[in-house]
Write a protein that holds these residues in place. Structure first.
Motif, PDB file in Angstrom:
ATOM      1  N   VAL A  67       0.750  -1.052   0.025  1.00 51.44           N
ATOM      2  CA  VAL A  67      -0.118  -0.075   0.056  1.00 51.44           C
ATOM      3  C   VAL A  67       0.907   1.108  -0.016  1.00 51.44           C
ATOM      4  O   VAL A  67       0.417   2.423  -0.248  1.00 51.44           O
ATOM      5  CB  VAL A  67      -0.843  -0.137   1.304  1.00 51.44           C
ATOM      6  CG1 VAL A  67      -0.085   0.277   2.488  1.00 51.44           C
ATOM      7  CG2 VAL A  67      -2.162   0.961   1.033  1.00 51.44           C
ATOM      8  N   VAL A  68       2.330   1.232   0.393  1.00 51.45           N
ATOM      9  CA  VAL A  68       2.932   2.382   0.364  1.00 51.45           C
ATOM     10  C   VAL A  68       3.016   2.904  -0.855  1.00 51.45           C
ATOM     11  O   VAL A  68       3.422   4.112  -1.314  1.00 51.45           O
ATOM     12  CB  VAL A  68       4.240   2.010   0.950  1.00 51.45           C
ATOM     13  CG1 VAL A  68       5.278   3.056   0.705  1.00 51.45           C
ATOM     14  CG2 VAL A  68       4.320   1.568   2.441  1.00 51.45           C
ATOM     15  N   ARG A  69       3.020   2.104  -1.941  1.00 48.08           N
ATOM     16  CA  ARG A  69       3.201   2.684  -3.199  1.00 48.08           C
ATOM     17  C   ARG A  69       2.141   3.333  -3.909  1.00 48.08           C
ATOM     18  O   ARG A  69       2.225   4.417  -4.620  1.00 48.08           O
ATOM     19  CB  ARG A  69       3.317   1.465  -4.454  1.00 48.08           C
ATOM     20  CG  ARG A  69       3.518   1.682  -5.838  1.00 48.08           C
ATOM     21  CD  ARG A  69       3.923   0.786  -6.582  1.00 48.08           C
ATOM     22  NE  ARG A  69       3.950   0.927  -8.067  1.00 48.08           N
ATOM     23  CZ  ARG A  69       3.248   0.618  -8.978  1.00 48.08           C
ATOM     24  NH1 ARG A  69       1.934  -0.105  -8.672  1.00 48.08           N
ATOM     25  NH2 ARG A  69       3.215   0.769 -10.250  1.00 48.08           N
ATOM     26  N   LEU A  70       0.798   3.181  -3.420  1.00 46.40           N
ATOM     27  CA  LEU A  70      -0.391   3.772  -3.558  1.00 46.40           C
ATOM     28  C   LEU A  70      -0.155   5.222  -2.799  1.00 46.40           C
ATOM     29  O   LEU A  70      -0.361   6.088  -3.534  1.00 46.40           O
ATOM     30  CB  LEU A  70      -1.602   2.876  -2.810  1.00 46.40           C
ATOM     31  CG  LEU A  70      -2.915   3.789  -2.842  1.00 46.40           C
ATOM     32  CD1 LEU A  70      -3.373   4.320  -4.377  1.00 46.40           C
ATOM     33  CD2 LEU A  70      -3.823   2.991  -2.126  1.00 46.40           C
ATOM     34  N   ALA A  99      -2.129   2.973  -7.641  1.00 42.47           N
ATOM     35  CA  ALA A  99      -2.457   1.491  -6.983  1.00 42.47           C
ATOM     36  C   ALA A  99      -1.236   0.906  -6.286  1.00 42.47           C
ATOM     37  O   ALA A  99      -0.027   1.305  -6.268  1.00 42.47           O
ATOM     38  CB  ALA A  99      -2.543   0.874  -8.389  1.00 42.47           C
ATOM     39  N   PRO A 100      -1.669   0.031  -5.404  1.00 36.66           N
ATOM     40  CA  PRO A 100      -0.534  -0.558  -4.406  1.00 36.66           C
ATOM     41  C   PRO A 100       0.339  -1.672  -5.355  1.00 36.66           C
ATOM     42  O   PRO A 100       0.002  -1.898  -6.563  1.00 36.66           O
ATOM     43  CB  PRO A 100      -1.435  -1.556  -3.717  1.00 36.66           C
ATOM     44  CG  PRO A 100      -2.674  -1.198  -3.729  1.00 36.66           C
ATOM     45  CD  PRO A 100      -2.850  -0.343  -4.971  1.00 36.66           C
ATOM     46  N   SER A 101       1.465  -2.050  -4.773  1.00 38.67           N
ATOM     47  CA  SER A 101       2.423  -2.814  -5.666  1.00 38.67           C
ATOM     48  C   SER A 101       1.480  -4.084  -5.903  1.00 38.67           C
ATOM     49  O   SER A 101       0.943  -4.693  -5.061  1.00 38.67           O
ATOM     50  CB  SER A 101       3.579  -2.969  -4.566  1.00 38.67           C
ATOM     51  OG  SER A 101       4.058  -1.590  -4.559  1.00 38.67           O
ATOM     52  N   ALA A 102       1.923  -4.508  -7.035  1.00 32.49           N
ATOM     53  CA  ALA A 102       1.368  -6.128  -7.648  1.00 32.49           C
ATOM     54  C   ALA A 102       2.361  -6.955  -7.849  1.00 32.49           C
ATOM     55  O   ALA A 102       1.887  -8.228  -8.351  1.00 32.49           O
ATOM     56  CB  ALA A 102       0.285  -5.672  -8.296  1.00 32.49           C
ATOM     57  N   LEU A 107       7.680  -3.434  -6.211  1.00 39.67           N
ATOM     58  CA  LEU A 107       8.024  -3.273  -4.703  1.00 39.67           C
ATOM     59  C   LEU A 107       9.489  -2.884  -5.020  1.00 39.67           C
ATOM     60  O   LEU A 107      10.036  -1.843  -4.225  1.00 39.67           O
ATOM     61  CB  LEU A 107       8.134  -4.590  -4.127  1.00 39.67           C
ATOM     62  CG  LEU A 107       6.781  -5.250  -3.793  1.00 39.67           C
ATOM     63  CD1 LEU A 107       6.897  -6.677  -2.979  1.00 39.67           C
ATOM     64  CD2 LEU A 107       6.097  -4.402  -2.664  1.00 39.67           C
ATOM     65  N   ALA A 108      10.179  -3.488  -5.765  1.00 43.35           N
ATOM     66  CA  ALA A 108      11.711  -2.926  -5.737  1.00 43.35           C
ATOM     67  C   ALA A 108      11.546  -1.291  -6.336  1.00 43.35           C
ATOM     68  O   ALA A 108      12.363  -0.624  -5.788  1.00 43.35           O
ATOM     69  CB  ALA A 108      12.561  -3.541  -6.659  1.00 43.35           C
ATOM     70  N   ARG A 109      10.728  -0.859  -7.398  1.00 44.85           N
ATOM     71  CA  ARG A 109      10.857   0.445  -7.739  1.00 44.85           C
ATOM     72  C   ARG A 109      10.398   1.556  -6.406  1.00 44.85           C
ATOM     73  O   ARG A 109      10.809   2.347  -6.135  1.00 44.85           O
ATOM     74  CB  ARG A 109       9.866   0.702  -8.804  1.00 44.85           C
ATOM     75  CG  ARG A 109      10.667   0.240 -10.184  1.00 44.85           C
ATOM     76  CD  ARG A 109       9.789   0.795 -11.343  1.00 44.85           C
ATOM     77  NE  ARG A 109       8.342   0.222 -11.372  1.00 44.85           N
ATOM     78  CZ  ARG A 109       8.111  -0.972 -12.017  1.00 44.85           C
ATOM     79  NH1 ARG A 109       9.039  -1.462 -12.757  1.00 44.85           N
ATOM     80  NH2 ARG A 109       6.576  -1.359 -12.204  1.00 44.85           N
ATOM     81  N   THR A 110       9.463   0.822  -5.688  1.00 46.52           N
ATOM     82  CA  THR A 110       9.004   1.678  -4.523  1.00 46.52           C
ATOM     83  C   THR A 110      10.059   1.818  -3.514  1.00 46.52           C
ATOM     84  O   THR A 110      10.337   2.897  -2.826  1.00 46.52           O
ATOM     85  CB  THR A 110       7.732   1.175  -3.859  1.00 46.52           C
ATOM     86  OG1 THR A 110       6.928   0.517  -4.863  1.00 46.52           O
ATOM     87  CG2 THR A 110       7.166   1.857  -2.616  1.00 46.52           C
ATOM     88  N   VAL A 111      10.896   0.789  -3.008  1.00 46.46           N
ATOM     89  CA  VAL A 111      11.912   0.972  -2.312  1.00 46.46           C
ATOM     90  C   VAL A 111      13.002   1.960  -2.893  1.00 46.46           C
ATOM     91  O   VAL A 111      13.265   2.794  -2.237  1.00 46.46           O
ATOM     92  CB  VAL A 111      12.737  -0.535  -2.332  1.00 46.46           C
ATOM     93  CG1 VAL A 111      13.975  -0.326  -1.479  1.00 46.46           C
ATOM     94  CG2 VAL A 111      11.566  -1.491  -1.593  1.00 46.46           C
TER      95      VAL A 111
END
Length: 390
Positions: A67-70, A99-102, A107-111
């Motif tokens: 949800v952090v990506r959202l 949108a959340p990470s799917a 996830l890697a791009r969000t980090v």
């Protein structure tokens, strides 16, 4: 090339301020880390940068929460592309996910985004505090140092503008919608366009039919010179107008509330109203209905009604008060519509009109087929549709 040139456009004051606030908010993570684990050198700019580096492991764990990506995408849309909605801003905001990470790639791009945002924010926050202090110190020393006082502020402006452009460019890559999200958005847009086309056909068929019937009935009443006939024509006009208003309200309800389909859409079981309207317009209609109309699937029955409506509208509009034969048959898993009329004085109806194209499109979308054209001295519209949809 346009996307590459976009970060280098001259920034507006609103962009600079909102991007600076976005960066400073990210830099506050380093401030929290600095107070949780104080650096030996105190709370200076270098200590703040080192604290930002110490916050990397927690940021990695935080970025693994889908949800952090959202949340980061919504913040980036609001802070990196500020201003009221406009086609240009909407297009730029669409480049940032909501949108959340799917997937693991998300996830890697969000980090990476979290780490970049906090580190860049810590540098910007340090410059925002330290450089204005240098301006005050230079101005207070007197002599020729006062002439150098504006330089730290110019440096701060360069840092803020440059860091803002950096995070804006990085966001379009690290927070960009994934391939699956782009495909889903494209499918949604395609469905929306198809719905708009369907609504356009609904308006063309229902309102066009009603106006044609009203015009013909009014003209016939004026030419007849009979009070009884005029009364019948006015009653038919009233009923036709009422039904047209109901159908128009149903279509407008779809546009207002985005419901799946208009309410109370007429179907083949309501074909009698079309036949009565055509008779009221002067056509000599002979109808033959066979088979269980109520067993026909809803979408097929509704589209069949529109096909019959368009065919009868063309008869009234182009052929005038001529004999019309209508046959509706349900048999063998198919629905057959056959509408024939004697060609009027105006000659055959052109097969390239929008209404006839709509008839063919409706039949084709249901997996059936429709034909229209002259046939043995008559004009014939013939449609064969599946009684059920898969």
């Amino acid at each position: 090339m346009a996307a590459m040139r976009r970060p280098f456009r001259p920034p507006t004051p609103a962009n600079v301020c909102s991007r600076w606030l976005h960066l400073v908010t990210g830099g506050m993570v380093a401030v929290v880390a600095l107070f949780i684990r104080p650096e030996p050198g105190g709370h200076g700019p270098l200590e703040l940068v080192r604290a930002a580096l110490l916050s990397v492991p927690p940021l990695v764990l935080l970025g693994l929460v889908p949800v952090v990506r959202l949340a980061e995408g919504l913040q980036a849309r609001l802070m990196l592309v500020p201003g009221r909605p406009s086609p240009h801003r909407d297009a730029r905001r669409a480049e940032l996910t909501a949108a959340p990470s799917a997937s693991a790639a998300d996830l890697a791009r969000t980090v990476c985004w979290l780490v970049l945002r906090v580190q860049t924010g810590a540098l910007t926050l340090s410059a925002s505090v330290w450089l204005p202090l240098q301006t005050v110190r230079l101005a207070g020393r007197g002599d020729g140092y006062a002439l150098l006082a504006p330089l730290p502020l110019l440096g701060l402006a360069a840092v803020v503008v440059g860091a803002g452009a950096l995070v804006a460019a990085a966001a379009r890559w690290l927070l960009a919608p994934s391939a699956a999200e782009r495909i889903a958005a494209l499918e949604e847009r395609t469905e929306r366009l198809m719905e708009h086309n369907r609504l356009a056909r609904e308006l063309h068929d229902s309102i066009g039919h009603a106006l044609t019937a009203v015009v013909v009935q009014a003209g016939a009443a004026r030419a007849a010179g009979s009070a009884a006939f005029t009364g019948q024509a006015l009653a038919a006009i009233e009923e036709t107008g009422r039904r047209a208003l109901e159908e128009l309200e149903g279509v407008l309800e779809v546009l207002r509330e985005d419901s799946p389909q208009p309410r109370d859409r007429p179907a083949l079981t309501d074909a009698a109203r079309l036949l009565d309207a055509a008779r009221g317009a002067g056509a000599e209609v002979t109808a033959e209905v066979s088979g269980p109309l109520e067993s026909v699937a809803g979408p097929v029955s509704r589209e069949g009604y529109r096909i019959l409506q368009e065919a009868l509208t063309n008869v009234v509009r182009h052929a005038g008060p001529v004999p019309v034969t209508v046959r509706i048959a349900v048999h063998g898993g198919t629905v057959e519509l056959d509408i024939r009329n004697r060609l009027g004085d105006a000659g055959p109806v052109s097969g390239s009109g929008r209404g006839l194209r709509g008839i063919r499109e409706r039949a084709r979308l249901l997996g059936g087929r429709a034909e229209a054209g002259p046939d043995a001295g008559s004009w014939r519209v013939h449609a064969r549709l599946p009684a059920a949809v898969g």
